[in-house]
Enzyme design. Structure first.
Site, mmCIF file in Angstrom:
data_model
loop_
_atom_site.group_PDB
_atom_site.id
_atom_site.type_symbol
_atom_site.label_atom_id
_atom_site.label_comp_id
_atom_site.label_asym_id
_atom_site.label_seq_id
_atom_site.Cartn_x
_atom_site.Cartn_y
_atom_site.Cartn_z
ATOM 1 N N SER A 18 26.001 17.461 -14.764
ATOM 2 C CA SER A 18 26.931 18.472 -14.238
ATOM 3 C C SER A 18 26.482 18.912 -12.852
ATOM 4 C CB SER A 18 26.987 19.694 -15.177
ATOM 5 O OG SER A 18 25.719 20.339 -15.209
ATOM 6 N N TYR A 172 12.509 32.552 -12.192
ATOM 7 C CA TYR A 172 13.262 31.459 -11.568
ATOM 8 C C TYR A 172 12.725 31.180 -10.164
ATOM 9 C CZ TYR A 172 17.064 28.837 -9.425
ATOM 10 O OH TYR A 172 17.802 27.873 -8.759
#
Length: 269
Positions: A18, A172
């Site tokens: 994706s 992150y």
């Protein structure tokens, strides 16, 4: 302008089911490269390859589907061994697979904070294991798809899992800084890239809207092209080479990260 052919070149793209990874696989295959399409499961990887054949008119022979769940380091090892067996000559590795850190502190079965493992440690291990296959020919390289958020990060050397103080954005960002620092490792020729804020599953971390995934992928593909000359450890913001965060160019950071990552993945370089 017609893009130069990448015929004869073999590229592994992680997280190719994706977003930017899928679009990178499509653009590389359209230019004639053999693309190894990686997905979390065999079903997801094959579905992405089938979609590329059906919607983009890609030749079946140009695509190979590979699976490996990056939350499991044993699956990363198995993936590397399968790739080397089938493709002993690999021109480019695109380390693209990434997840947004979850709201709650989450640790994998291997004992690592999940974003740090999926976004960095798995790619570290994969790159180390694929090193024998990664060509030393001119143009051979690793492209780490990183993020401008690496500038906001610091690596918690004594607590990389952030068990004591967890924030999803900090976790992150740390994984992206580690990936950017890793590009300066002298063992392989590598660069890191912020492809821009794109309409992918990670976009909510950055902004309300973004460019298309295809536009972000074009910046990745440019760095895969042997005609694009690179310097080991260079960092690009889209198509412009810029200075990364200072930590990403410090030898000490590279050495410390290498030591930490080797310990966490159980692989001595």
């Amino acid at each position: 302008m017609t893009s130069a052919s990448l015929s004869g070149r073999t590229v592994l793209v992680t997280g190719a089911t994706s977003g930017i990874g899928y679009e990178t696989a499509r653009q590389l295959a359209e230019r004639g490269a053999t693309v190894l399409v990686h997905g979390r499961t065999a079903e997801e990887a094959q579905a992405a390859a089938d979609r590329l054949i059906a919607t983009a008119g890609i030749d079946t022979a140009s695509l190979c589907a590979y699976a490996g769940d990056f939350t499991r380091l044993d699956e990363v090892e198995a993936l590397a061994h399968r790739v080397i067996k089938a493709h002993p000559h690999l021109d480019v590795l695109v380390n693209n697979a990434a997840i947004a850190a979850p709201e709650r502190h989450t640790v994998t079965a291997d004992g690592n904070e999940v974003a740090f493992q999926v976004n960095f440690l798995a790619h570290y291990l994969l790159t180390c294991l694929l090193e024998p296959a990664l060509t030393s020919d001119p143009g051979g390289r690793v492209v780490n798809v990183s993020s401008s958020l690496h500038r906001t990060a610091n690596i918690q050397w004594s607590d990389p899992n952030r068990a004591r103080r967890y924030s999803r954005l900090a976790a992150y960002a740390q994984s992206q800084l580690a990936l950017t620092v890793f590009a300066a490792d002298p063992r392989v020729t590598a660069v890191s890239l912020h492809p821009g804020v794109c309409e992918t599953s990670l976009r909510p971390l950055y902004a309300h809207e973004g460019d298309s995934a295809a536009k972000g992928a074009a910046h990745v593909v440019r760095l895969c092209d042997p005609a694009t000359e690179i310097v080991n450890g260079a960092y690009y913001d889209r198509d412009e080479r810029v200075a990364p965060a200072p930590a990403a160019t410090e030898n000490r950071s590279v050495q410390r990260l290498n030591k930490l990552a080797s310990l966490l993945v159980g692989h001595t370089a």
